[in-house]
Scaffold this motif. Structure first.
Motif, PDB file in Angstrom:
ATOM      1  N   ALA A  58       1.319  16.369  -3.369  1.00 54.28           N
ATOM      2  CA  ALA A  58       1.018  15.018  -3.869  1.00 54.28           C
ATOM      3  C   ALA A  58       1.274  13.982  -2.773  1.00 54.28           C
ATOM      4  CB  ALA A  58       1.856  14.710  -5.105  1.00 54.28           C
ATOM      5  N   GLU A  59       2.380  14.159  -2.053  1.00 60.37           N
ATOM      6  CA  GLU A  59       2.702  13.174  -1.014  1.00 60.37           C
ATOM      7  C   GLU A  59       1.692  13.215   0.124  1.00 60.37           C
ATOM      8  OE1 GLU A  59       6.908  13.830  -0.389  1.00 60.37           O
ATOM      9  OE2 GLU A  59       7.414  12.521  -2.083  1.00 60.37           O
ATOM     10  N   GLU A  60       1.231  14.411   0.472  1.00 58.99           N
ATOM     11  CA  GLU A  60       0.159  14.516   1.480  1.00 58.99           C
ATOM     12  C   GLU A  60      -1.116  13.835   0.987  1.00 58.99           C
ATOM     13  OE1 GLU A  60       0.905  18.670   3.940  1.00 58.99           O
ATOM     14  OE2 GLU A  60      -1.111  18.196   3.211  1.00 58.99           O
ATOM     15  N   LYS A  61      -1.423  14.065  -0.288  1.00 58.05           N
ATOM     16  CA  LYS A  61      -2.664  13.502  -0.855  1.00 58.05           C
ATOM     17  C   LYS A  61      -2.591  11.972  -0.920  1.00 58.05           C
ATOM     18  CE  LYS A  61      -5.827  15.576  -1.994  1.00 58.05           C
ATOM     19  NZ  LYS A  61      -7.134  15.733  -1.257  1.00 58.05           N
ATOM     20  N   PHE A  62      -1.452  11.461  -1.351  1.00 60.14           N
ATOM     21  CA  PHE A  62      -1.271  10.003  -1.373  1.00 60.14           C
ATOM     22  C   PHE A  62      -1.421   9.430   0.043  1.00 60.14           C
ATOM     23  CE2 PHE A  62       1.366  10.280  -5.456  1.00 60.14           C
ATOM     24  CZ  PHE A  62       0.456   9.573  -6.214  1.00 60.14           C
ATOM     25  N   HIS A  63      -0.881  10.134   1.002  1.00 58.62           N
ATOM     26  CA  HIS A  63      -1.005   9.703   2.391  1.00 58.62           C
ATOM     27  C   HIS A  63      -2.479   9.649   2.818  1.00 58.62           C
ATOM     28  CE1 HIS A  63       0.181   9.290   6.609  1.00 58.62           C
ATOM     29  NE2 HIS A  63      -0.777  10.150   6.882  1.00 58.62           N
ATOM     30  N   ASP A  64      -3.245  10.697   2.487  1.00 65.21           N
ATOM     31  CA  ASP A  64      -4.683  10.718   2.815  1.00 65.21           C
ATOM     32  C   ASP A  64      -5.417   9.559   2.138  1.00 65.21           C
ATOM     33  OD1 ASP A  64      -4.189  13.065   4.135  1.00 65.21           O
ATOM     34  OD2 ASP A  64      -5.120  14.363   2.617  1.00 65.21           O
ATOM     35  N   ARG A  98      -4.257   6.733   1.198  1.00 61.63           N
ATOM     36  CA  ARG A  98      -3.871   5.481   1.847  1.00 61.63           C
ATOM     37  C   ARG A  98      -4.586   5.306   3.193  1.00 61.63           C
ATOM     38  NH1 ARG A  98       1.544   5.827   0.940  1.00 61.63           N
ATOM     39  NH2 ARG A  98       1.969   6.898   2.877  1.00 61.63           N
ATOM     40  N   GLU A  99      -4.585   6.370   3.991  1.00 64.07           N
ATOM     41  CA  GLU A  99      -5.256   6.301   5.293  1.00 64.07           C
ATOM     42  C   GLU A  99      -6.743   5.993   5.123  1.00 64.07           C
ATOM     43  OE1 GLU A  99      -3.859   7.010   8.639  1.00 64.07           O
ATOM     44  OE2 GLU A  99      -2.198   6.332   7.358  1.00 64.07           O
ATOM     45  N   ASP A 100      -7.367   6.708   4.196  1.00 64.58           N
ATOM     46  CA  ASP A 100      -8.803   6.504   3.952  1.00 64.58           C
ATOM     47  C   ASP A 100      -9.084   5.076   3.482  1.00 64.58           C
ATOM     48  OD1 ASP A 100      -9.130   9.126   4.614  1.00 64.58           O
ATOM     49  OD2 ASP A 100      -9.511   9.845   2.572  1.00 64.58           O
ATOM     50  N   ALA A 101      -8.207   4.545   2.635  1.00 60.69           N
ATOM     51  CA  ALA A 101      -8.421   3.190   2.110  1.00 60.69           C
ATOM     52  C   ALA A 101      -8.382   2.168   3.245  1.00 60.69           C
ATOM     53  CB  ALA A 101      -7.369   2.866   1.052  1.00 60.69           C
ATOM     54  N   PHE A 102      -7.431   2.333   4.161  1.00 60.72           N
ATOM     55  CA  PHE A 102      -7.338   1.375   5.273  1.00 60.72           C
ATOM     56  C   PHE A 102      -8.524   1.511   6.230  1.00 60.72           C
ATOM     57  CE2 PHE A 102      -2.785   0.809   4.143  1.00 60.72           C
ATOM     58  CZ  PHE A 102      -2.765  -0.566   4.138  1.00 60.72           C
ATOM     59  N   LYS A 103      -9.076   2.739   6.325  1.00 60.60           N
ATOM     60  CA  LYS A 103     -10.257   2.930   7.174  1.00 60.60           C
ATOM     61  C   LYS A 103     -11.495   2.326   6.546  1.00 60.60           C
ATOM     62  CE  LYS A 103      -9.015   7.236   9.198  1.00 60.60           C
ATOM     63  NZ  LYS A 103      -9.084   8.638   8.839  1.00 60.60           N
ATOM     64  N   LYS A 104     -11.647   2.543   5.243  1.00 60.44           N
ATOM     65  CA  LYS A 104     -12.899   2.221   4.569  1.00 60.44           C
ATOM     66  C   LYS A 104     -12.974   0.762   4.113  1.00 60.44           C
ATOM     67  CE  LYS A 104     -15.814   3.913   0.801  1.00 60.44           C
ATOM     68  NZ  LYS A 104     -15.906   4.822  -0.350  1.00 60.44           N
ATOM     69  N   PHE A 105     -11.826   0.195   3.729  1.00 62.14           N
ATOM     70  CA  PHE A 105     -11.831  -1.141   3.136  1.00 62.14           C
ATOM     71  C   PHE A 105     -11.027  -2.116   3.992  1.00 62.14           C
ATOM     72  CE2 PHE A 105     -12.224   1.810  -0.480  1.00 62.14           C
ATOM     73  CZ  PHE A 105     -13.350   1.303  -1.104  1.00 62.14           C
ATOM     74  N   SER A 106     -11.365  -3.371   3.874  1.00 60.98           N
ATOM     75  CA  SER A 106     -10.665  -4.404   4.620  1.00 60.98           C
ATOM     76  C   SER A 106      -9.528  -4.950   3.741  1.00 60.98           C
ATOM     77  CB  SER A 106     -11.671  -5.493   4.977  1.00 60.98           C
ATOM     78  OG  SER A 106     -11.071  -6.445   5.789  1.00 60.98           O
ATOM     79  N   GLU A 120      -9.850   0.090  -7.482  1.00 58.61           N
ATOM     80  CA  GLU A 120     -10.604   0.985  -8.360  1.00 58.61           C
ATOM     81  C   GLU A 120     -10.791   2.363  -7.708  1.00 58.61           C
ATOM     82  OE1 GLU A 120     -14.398  -0.436  -9.722  1.00 58.61           O
ATOM     83  OE2 GLU A 120     -14.575   1.215 -11.158  1.00 58.61           O
ATOM     84  N   ALA A 121     -11.160   2.376  -6.424  1.00 57.95           N
ATOM     85  CA  ALA A 121     -11.390   3.647  -5.729  1.00 57.95           C
ATOM     86  C   ALA A 121     -10.109   4.484  -5.679  1.00 57.95           C
ATOM     87  CB  ALA A 121     -11.906   3.383  -4.314  1.00 57.95           C
ATOM     88  N   ILE A 122      -8.979   3.831  -5.467  1.00 64.14           N
ATOM     89  CA  ILE A 122      -7.706   4.554  -5.393  1.00 64.14           C
ATOM     90  C   ILE A 122      -7.357   5.173  -6.748  1.00 64.14           C
ATOM     91  CG2 ILE A 122      -5.215   4.236  -5.130  1.00 64.14           C
ATOM     92  CD1 ILE A 122      -5.885   2.109  -2.995  1.00 64.14           C
TER      93      ILE A 122
END
Lengths: 77, 147, 147, 77
Positions: free
Chosen positions: B65-71, B73-81, B118-120
């Protein structure tokens, strides 16, 4: 070769243990066959498989001391 | 350079409204934020026959779960401003009417915070190994299924 | 029959995080709620040249705004499957970092709360007669424009 | 026939009053012409018109004691 198998949720209800050590499975297909033989109720349950915390879609070769998790459908939130 | 803050914390028991207020208040010094979007999951007392859900007991495969939450989060910062994001999820017993999930995103303009939040939430429901066991008023239980 | 609750209240000055916590806590007895979506508008200290926004002063055409909020609420209950919704907007001075808009929707399933909250925020920005005057650190001011 | 005219935001900065009483306008087009004559700066400002709290898109007949609001672009939230 020994594999750590972790169970969660409904799967723990069936297997009655949260952690098993399983020998004699070279890959995930063999492991599943072995588990479904020992715990036939597994066959009527939906689950996915994670090897070392990554969900796999296809049969995957296993290494000594890999961790395989049997994951029923997630229901967080 | 923008500091990209993010926390993902499992919380023992329900998430209290006072905790949410503190999380909001902590963002008042970030004066480039124009919009916050918050999602809260609250435990419903669904009825099944004569019984209703009194609580949900949450368990997790914590390392995954912690790895997935990390992914996520990383994806959100990459994809969204976005300027920052926080995710909190309960473990253990959360009673009907209490809050078990708190997703909090902040951005300069509203669309980024809203879309990211919403995406998260969608990804958490689908991808994070957490299980809820519904405990009924008569103490029976059944495993929750997400829609 | 579902009680359809809704408040629209202009608040004098900023909306405090403690007020938001109280609004959330009041929903813990509504045990059919599964999801809350919250939008918060926070005053940004945008820079223009050497000056930055210290505060926004909000004014309204109150009678028309209240009618419009009423229409937005009625339409939301017709169009979306929500349990309750609340809108709070500041009037007067709100400093940078403080909150001036609080939209709060609740539903059984997450999609309804999320979609309604977003739709309401868009309508408020476009249709409700409220004006913000940006007051700069040097006490100059200019009328805000929404994007 | 007398009309109440309300002003807001930038429009108040131009007209310098939040409320005017205007006579001699039968409809909104006449009212606008009259106001733009008296306050030429209005012509370079964007605004919409509400008659009795409803925004109008076309020239609208006015009644005695109608309230006409001159609304600059909204910027709430």
């Amino acid at each position: 070769m020994e594999i750590d198998v972790l169970t969660f949720g409904q799967i723990t209800d069936i297997i009655k243990e949260t952690k098993l050590k399983i020998s004699g499975a070279e890959n995930t297909d063999e492991l599943i066959k072995l588990l479904e033989n020992n715990y036939p109720a597994l066959q009527s349950n939906k689950y996915s498989i994670a090897v070392n915390k990554k969900i796999i879609q296809e049969n995957t070769q296993l290494q000594h001391q890999d961790t395989v998790a049997i994951l029923p459908p997630f229901s967080g939130g | 350079m923008e500091e990209k803050r993010g926390h993902t914390i499992f919380i023992d028991g329900p998430i209290n409204p006072g905790f949410i207020a503190e999380a909001i208040a902590k963002h008042s010094h970030k004066k480039n934020i124009g919009a916050h979007s918050i999602f809260l999951g609250q435990v419903r007392s669904d009825k099944i026959g004569n019984e209703e859900v009194a609580a949900i007991e949450y368990t997790t495969y914590r390392e995954m779960a912690e790895e997935k939450f990390h992914d996520i989060r990383e994806d959100a910062f990459k994809k969204f401003s976005i300027i920052c994001m926080h995710i909190y999820h309960s473990l253990g017993i959360v009673k009907a009417g209490e809050i078990s999930l708190f997703v909090f995103t902040s951005s300069i303009h509203r669309k980024d915070a809203i879309d990211t939040c919403e995406a998260i939430v969608e990804r958490i429901k689908k991808e994070v190994p957490v299980w809820g066991k519904e405990i009924f008023t008569n103490e029976n239980s059944q495993w929750k299924t997400n829609t």
